[in-house]
Structure formats: C-alpha cells, structure tokens
Enzyme design. Structure first.
Site, mmCIF file in Angstrom:
data_model
loop_
_atom_site.group_PDB
_atom_site.id
_atom_site.type_symbol
_atom_site.label_atom_id
_atom_site.label_comp_id
_atom_site.label_asym_id
_atom_site.label_seq_id
_atom_site.Cartn_x
_atom_site.Cartn_y
_atom_site.Cartn_z
ATOM 1 N N SER A 174 0.910 -1.259 0.224
ATOM 2 C CA SER A 174 -0.088 -0.214 0.046
ATOM 3 C C SER A 174 0.747 1.427 -0.030
ATOM 4 C CB SER A 174 -0.822 -0.020 1.130
ATOM 5 O OG SER A 174 -0.176 -0.390 2.361
ATOM 6 N N HIS A 202 -5.115 -3.838 -2.479
ATOM 7 C CA HIS A 202 -5.045 -2.921 -3.620
ATOM 8 C C HIS A 202 -4.797 -3.198 -5.040
ATOM 9 C CE1 HIS A 202 -4.489 0.650 -0.730
ATOM 10 N NE2 HIS A 202 -4.185 -0.522 -0.036
ATOM 11 N N LYS A 233 -11.975 0.205 -2.032
ATOM 12 C CA LYS A 233 -10.698 0.877 -2.827
ATOM 13 C C LYS A 233 -11.430 0.728 -4.575
ATOM 14 C CE LYS A 233 -7.385 0.037 0.447
ATOM 15 N NZ LYS A 233 -8.325 -0.737 1.534
#
Length: 391
Positions: A174, A202, A233
């Site tokens: 991240s 992610h 996300k």
C-alpha cells in the site's frame, strides 16, 4: 519519566508525538471539494458513480438502512448471499465471506487460523492489520525482508518444526505500490508445507484480465489457499471479504470473532457493491484508462527527475526522505488545488517519508497535467534551495 495518571499519560504521548513532528490531522473531504484528489484509493472512479449511489439507495429502500443483527443471528440477507457468490466467482474460489472492513477481515482470519503454536511469516512491509491479526491470535510473526524469497526460505528452514506455518503478504503493497511475487511465495510456502495468505486490497479491480487482482483466477487455491480482498478501494464501496475453500469459509464462520460478533454490512452497501461488480465486468476500459495514466505519469515524472519507486500500479510514491520536506510539498500542492498523501513514520520507516500519489481512471488529462506541473514546481523550488522548499 513514569506517568501514573491517565491525563498525564495522554499529555506525555501528545507532547512526544508533537515534538517529533509526527502529529496527524484529519481533513474534512467533500464530494464537491475544490481539491483534485490524488490521495484516495478510488482507482476505477466508482465511488462517485451515480449508478452505485442509486443501487445503494434502492438496497436501503428494500432492506432497510441497516442489517439489524449479525450474520449468524438474522442479519445475513439475500443481498449479502448474492454478493458473496459474485465475489467467489470473481476470484475463482468456491466460497467468499463478507466482513465489515478489511482490517476486520485480516484480524478475523489470523485469529481464527492461528494460535500461540502457529508460526507466521510476514513480509516486512505488510499492512498493520496483518501484524495486529497475528498478535491477536497470540502467534509470533517472523518478518522476512521485503520481497526477499531467499530470506523467507531461510526463516522457514530454520523453523522446520511440526507446527503449522502460514506465510502472509500483501498482494500490492500500500505504501510502495509494488506487486508481490505470488508464484515465488507460493512455491516457497509449498516447499515447506506452509499455507499462503494474500491480502489483495490494492490489487482487486485493478490487476488481472478481469480485474480479479494479483491472485484471482491466475493463482488457484493450491497456490493461495487464503485470499482477502477489500471493497472500499477499486470497487468504490465499503467492506471486505475472504475467499477460499468451503472448509476455510466454514471455519471462519465458526471461529472468526470479528465476523461473529458484529452487525452485518448495511444491505445498501452490498447492493452498491453488486452494481460495482457489474461495471467492473462491463467496462474494462476503466482499467485500460487507468493503466494508460500510470504509464504517462511515470514517463513524465521520470523526465522531471522525480525520485519514483518501482511501481506499475496506481500507487506512485515520490520518496523525499525528510518529513518536513514531504509536508511542505503536500502543502504547496494543496495551494494549487491538488491533494496528495503525505506519509511519514510510523507508517513508513524513518528516512523514507514520501508523497503517496494515487491515480484513478476518473482523472482527466488536465488533472494529470496539473499534478505534474505542481510536482515540477516543487522539485525546482526544492533543488534551487538545496533541499529546503523556497517560499
């Protein structure tokens, strides 16, 4: 000096953090903010898509604003069941299990799978929730050097006991934006009889031919038995899930305390995530646009001489090293209407403070131009003054 009262303890902690220049502030963000957002994780630009908002509203109208109870009482609704099925299909697993947040998913998995007898091996740059999950389980984590398979192999060989062993890694890191070597991790873990757990927070929605992430269909359960993904996300909503075998998911239902003892996800959020998955499947051009922006940013930032890290993902760190410099650059960009993440210790190691720039398919060419111009101005001011920002 020891502090024996609570007020004194709070004051001492506050003073220590302020003195170190590491005091954090919350910023109130608005959907109509004047700042162009290069700090968030809305990689596909779905968080503000009106189709998700309408799906969320319709889900709330049909099922209520909240789920009313935990999944194991009567909070598990048809919309949750449908979402779990879609997430299992996306990742190529038999089952998926919803959690309220990614942090809770990681805590739940590690607490349910591990105990003080389990040996856990974690990449040194893993997310805090993975470290905390092992602590909650009472399992000691051995930290291998970032992306260093040889170091992992040595640690596993050194602790070649009969204990159960679990290798844990982010899929996309991240703060650095680099992608884990999933095949290498899987091979190393399998050679030592360990399971592999990947947190693909992610990567999901961004990587893979179908947006199925750094793991997905490419690496099956024989390679990655435990897969965690988040919905807040690239998918633009909220929550998380764990995907894996029937046995794994049923084990979590029975033993994962963060799953058992919390109210189920609001049904409107689940409905919005189903809408996001439809868009993910039907609009691959969002991923194409995103990767084109990443390539252009890296090409032009390198031309400017900016200190980039080796990342092919939307996370593009500019490592400046010094905390004060990072804060000055972020403030200068904010004055130009651009918001970036200013990341300092303890989130990253000392001396590795950085701007965490994140790209989104929703960014226009003009947005990217403005970012590059702002960074060029910061770099010129920084260089002219030998490391200090010129005011």
């Amino acid at each position: 000096m020891a502090v024996h009262d609570w007020a004194g303890r709070l004051a001492a902690c506050t003073q220590a953090r302020r003195s170190a220049g590491l005091w954090r502030h919350r910023h109130i963000g608005q959907p109509t903010s004047a700042l162009c957002d290069f700090a968030g994780n809305d990689y596909l630009g779905l968080a503000r898509d009106p189709r998700l908002a309408e799906a969320m509203a319709e889900g709330a109208r049909r099922h209520g604003a909240g789920a009313r109870a935990s999944h194991l009482v009567n909070g598990h609704l048809a919309v949750h069941e449908a979402l779990e099925g879609r997430l299992a299909d996306l990742t190529g697993r038999p089952r998926a299990l919803l959690f309220s947040t990614g942090y809770m998913a990681n805590l739940g998995v590690l607490q349910a799978l591990c105990d003080e007898e389990t040996r856990v091996f974690q990449d040194r740059l893993n997310h805090a929730s993975l470290i905390d999950g092992a602590r909650l389980a009472g399992a000691r984590s051995r930290r291998f050097h970032h992306a260093d398979l040889a170091d992992l192999d040595r640690l596993l060989e050194r602790r070649a006991t009969g204990a159960l062993r679990l290798v844990v890694s982010d899929g996309v890191f991240s703060m650095d934006g680099d992608i884990a070597d999933i095949p290498g991790l899987a091979t190393t873990a399998r050679r030592h009889g360990a399971w592999l757990m990947i947190d693909d927070a992610h990567g999901l929605g961004v990587l893979g031919e179908r947006g199925d992430g750094s793991v997905g269909h490419t690496h099956g359960m024989d390679e990655v038995p435990v897969l965690v993904g988040t919905l807040g996300k690239a998918l633009g909503t909220a929550g998380a899930f764990v995907a894996g075998s029937e046995a794994l998911v049923e084990h979590l239902v029975q033993f994962a305390r963060p799953y058992i003892y919390t109210t189920a996800q609001p049904p409107g959020v689940a409905a919005a995530t189903l809408a996001a998955l439809e868009i993910l499947a039907s609009e691959p051009q969002r991923r194409t646009r995103l990767h084109a922006l990443i390539a252009r940013f890296r090409r032009e930032a390198a031309t400017l001489g900016l200190p980039l890290m080796a990342s092919s993902t939307p996370i593009q760190p500019v490592v400046l090293g010094d905390d004060a410099t990072v804060m000055a650059w972020a403030a200068h960009l904010a004055e130009r209407g651009i918001q970036v993440g200013a990341i300092r210790e303890p989130t990253v190691p000392r001396g590795q403070a950085r701007l965490r720039i994140t790209l989104s398919a929703a960014h226009t060419d003009d947005d990217l131009n403005a970012l590059l111009e702002g960074l060029a101005d910061c770099w010129a001011r920084h260089t002219v003054t030998g490391g200090e920002m010129l005011t």
